[in-house]
Write a protein that holds these residues in place. Structure first.
Motif, PDB file in Angstrom:
ATOM      1  N   TYR A 282     -55.282  18.753   1.054  1.00  0.00           N
ATOM      2  CA  TYR A 282     -56.154  18.054   1.995  1.00  0.00           C
ATOM      3  C   TYR A 282     -57.595  18.078   1.505  1.00  0.00           C
ATOM      4  CZ  TYR A 282     -52.075  19.141   4.823  1.00  0.00           C
ATOM      5  OH  TYR A 282     -50.786  19.283   5.274  1.00  0.00           O
ATOM      6  N   LEU A 290     -56.846   8.700  -0.272  1.00  0.00           N
ATOM      7  CA  LEU A 290     -56.393   8.087   0.976  1.00  0.00           C
ATOM      8  C   LEU A 290     -57.279   6.904   1.378  1.00  0.00           C
ATOM      9  CD1 LEU A 290     -55.390  11.181   3.132  1.00  0.00           C
ATOM     10  CD2 LEU A 290     -53.914   9.278   2.495  1.00  0.00           C
ATOM     11  N   THR A 311     -50.229  13.278   4.764  1.00  0.00           N
ATOM     12  CA  THR A 311     -50.961  12.835   5.950  1.00  0.00           C
ATOM     13  C   THR A 311     -50.180  13.134   7.209  1.00  0.00           C
ATOM     14  OG1 THR A 311     -51.983  11.083   4.654  1.00  0.00           O
ATOM     15  CG2 THR A 311     -52.094  10.868   7.038  1.00  0.00           C
ATOM     16  N   THR A 315     -51.490  15.203  10.321  1.00  0.00           N
ATOM     17  CA  THR A 315     -51.788  14.552  11.595  1.00  0.00           C
ATOM     18  C   THR A 315     -50.627  14.566  12.573  1.00  0.00           C
ATOM     19  OG1 THR A 315     -51.034  12.368  10.835  1.00  0.00           O
ATOM     20  CG2 THR A 315     -53.325  12.980  10.359  1.00  0.00           C
ATOM     21  N   ARG A 320     -46.651   7.674  10.652  1.00  0.00           N
ATOM     22  CA  ARG A 320     -46.818   8.125   9.272  1.00  0.00           C
ATOM     23  C   ARG A 320     -45.557   8.849   8.790  1.00  0.00           C
ATOM     24  NH1 ARG A 320     -50.639   6.457   5.758  1.00  0.00           N
ATOM     25  NH2 ARG A 320     -52.303   6.873   7.233  1.00  0.00           N
TER      26      ARG A 320
END
Length: 547
Positions: A282, A290, A311, A315, A320
């Protein structure tokens, strides 16, 4: 008369001692490197040792490994030479056999070492000679230690089983025409400045622990890839230095910082912190990739497919999740030897089982996830992500001892990964091992954004510790309404009907597969019985209407 070279048994005994040394056990790529080049040399193949051979046979790189531009083998050789130096200046200082890897070659040499004999007055020396019992003649201490060679097979197995893979296999669909490659990074340093050279070398070592960045040789003249290529430049001044990350495709500076020059004993720590900031799953490089992904048309492939999976794990967006599953399915079907796609798809299928509305046969999906994790491990047993996939699937199957054994190995192989720390820390909390979980989770919460995937587990850890104010602080973050476990915890803590109604609505909207039966969802998530009872007791009467 010159000393005879060491016998094979002596060399193997010294290798066993080296591999069992804790500093080598903590640097498993270097251990695997050393074991391979020593064994090849003993078999008479030392002159054939090249970067490509070491990369593909010792470090499990793919057959398309580019030894001209990829610095992975050079980085491991640097690390190995430093470890050998520390060994022979420390625990192995008196060993009569030395394994040496000279600069400029990957073929080790084996030499006898004779500790210097102290100069004494002739009478004193004679007396000392007479006093020494025959059983303690010069070779004896070493051959007594040679009994440790019995452990060579065990040490070899441990190193092979838990070795560190410092660079990933080709990402899913990497050869597809419109598939962005895995990001590459060159580290540029001032050629005449010792500090920037030392820092660059430390950064190369730290970046090599990540699955999603390839460190390229700074002196390579090969053109950088058109996409996902970066340069990290280090510009020192008198007391500090500036670091800048440049995206090569359009010469955009995507990150920069000014730092005080650390003391020598703190340089490695600063290098690790910078590598985590930039290279983690990340980190800055992935986030920049991204942004570029927003302009991508069609089904994600290559590194974009992996980014979709990352992702989701961050999240927990079900949309996704579906995209990640679809593109990883394509990658798995297209390449029978793509370990990375198999490991990531196994992880995604387990999270599908946790959070998505029931579709088809969830138990069949879970069984397939275990099969994929095993395939990934069989293809690449030295990769940290292979162990993480084994942890995720074993945990979902409720084989908790097996799961946490794999988790410990994954963390040992790559302690820099926040992906591992979040998933494993959350699992510890859910199994009532709160302190073990919080040790992994607490450092992440304040250094990541409000949408941290570990927010719910960390808040639960504070609640179980009897720290309701800390739990409330985390649950007040905007991202809490988008986290399944955080919503369940909020629901359990609601003091009035309006709060319960709102949290139940959030749960139905974001996680219908969880909202339908919270107790069953907690079972799937692996919650220990006391934790499940505590959460359900608070949520009693606020269970979503299932009519």
């Amino acid at each position: 008369m010159s000393a005879q070279p060491p016998h094979r048994a002596e060399i193997e005994a010294e290798l066993a001692l080296l591999l069992a040394w804790p500093d080598f056990e903590r640097n498993r790529s270097a251990s695997q490197f050393l074991k391979f080049v020593v064994e090849e040399t003993l078999e008479g193949r030392g002159d054939r040792l090249k970067a490509f051979t070491i990369a593909t046979r010792a470090l499990e790189r793919k057959d398309d490994f580019d030894s001209q531009n990829n610095s992975a083998v050079r980085v491991q050789a640097l690390r190995l030479r430093q470890l050998l130096k520390e060994w022979y200046e420390g625990p192995g200082a008196q060993n009569p056999v030395r394994i040496i890897l000279k600069t400029g070659t990957y073929k080790p040499v084996f030499e006898r070492f004779f500790p210097p004999v102290p100069v004494a007055d002739p009478p004193a020396q004679a007396a000392a000679t007479e006093a020494a019992p025959p059983a303690e003649s010069a070779p004896r201490p070493y051959w007594r230690r040679f009994a440790g060679a019995v452990g060579l097979g065990l040490a070899t197995f441990v190193v092979a089983f838990t070795g560190l893979m410092t660079e990933p296999a080709s990402p899913p669909g990497a050869r597809s025409g419109n598939a962005p490659p895995i990001p590459s990074l060159r580290i540029e340093r001032a050629s005449s400045d010792k500090f920037s050279g030392d820092l660059a070398q430390a950064l190369e070592v730290e970046f090599s622990a990540f699955d999603n960045v390839i460190v390229r040789k700074p002196e390579s003249e090969a053109p950088a890839p058109a996409t996902n290529a970066y340069t990290l430049s280090l510009r020192p001044t008198d007391k500090d230095y500036v670091a800048e990350l440049l995206r090569l495709s359009d010469r955009t500076i995507v990150w920069a910082g000014q730092f005080a020059k650390p003391a020598d004993d703190a340089l490695a720590r600063q290098a690790r912190q910078m590598a985590q900031t930039l290279g983690d799953a990340y980190g800055v490089i992935d986030l920049d990739a991204l942004r570029l992904l927003n302009d991508f048309d069609g089904m994600p492939r290559g590194f974009n497919c992996t980014l979709n999976a990352f992702t989701f794990l961050k999240t927990q967006s079900l949309d996704r999740l579906r995209v990640a599953r679809e593109c990883l399915e394509i990658a798995v079907n297209a390449n029978a030897r793509d370990d990375d796609a198999r490991a990531m798809l196994a992880i995604v299928l387990v999270h599908y089982y946790y959070f998505a509305p029931p579709e088809g046969d969830p138990q069949a999906d879970l069984a397939r996830a275990e099969k994929l994790a095993k395939e990934a491990f069989d293809l690449a047993p030295l990769r940290a992500r292979s162990y993480f996939a084994r942890f995720v699937t074993a945990f979902a199957a409720r084989r908790y001892d097996e799961a946490f054994a794999a988790a410990r190995t994954a963390l040992a192989l790559n302690g820099n990964s926040t992906l591992f720390a979040r998933g494993i820390g959350s699992a510890y909390v859910l199994r009532s091992e709160v302190e073990a979980g919080m040790a992994l989770l607490s450092p992440l919460i304040d250094r990541t954004d409000d949408s941290s995937a570990a927010l719910g587990a960390t808040a639960l850890g504070h609640e179980l510790r009897g720290e309701p104010q800390e739990a409330a602080r985390l649950l007040a973050r905007p991202g809490a309404s988008e986290r399944a476990l955080a919503l369940i915890l909020q629901l359990s803590l609601c003091a009035d009907a309006a709060c319960a109604r709102d949290r139940a609505a959030d749960l139905r909207r974001n996680f219908p597969g969880v909202a339908g039966d919270i107790g069953a969802a907690l079972d799937r998530l692996g919650a220990a019985d006391p934790i499940k009872a505590r959460l359900l007791a608070g949520a009693a009467g606020s269970q979503p209407d299932q009519r």
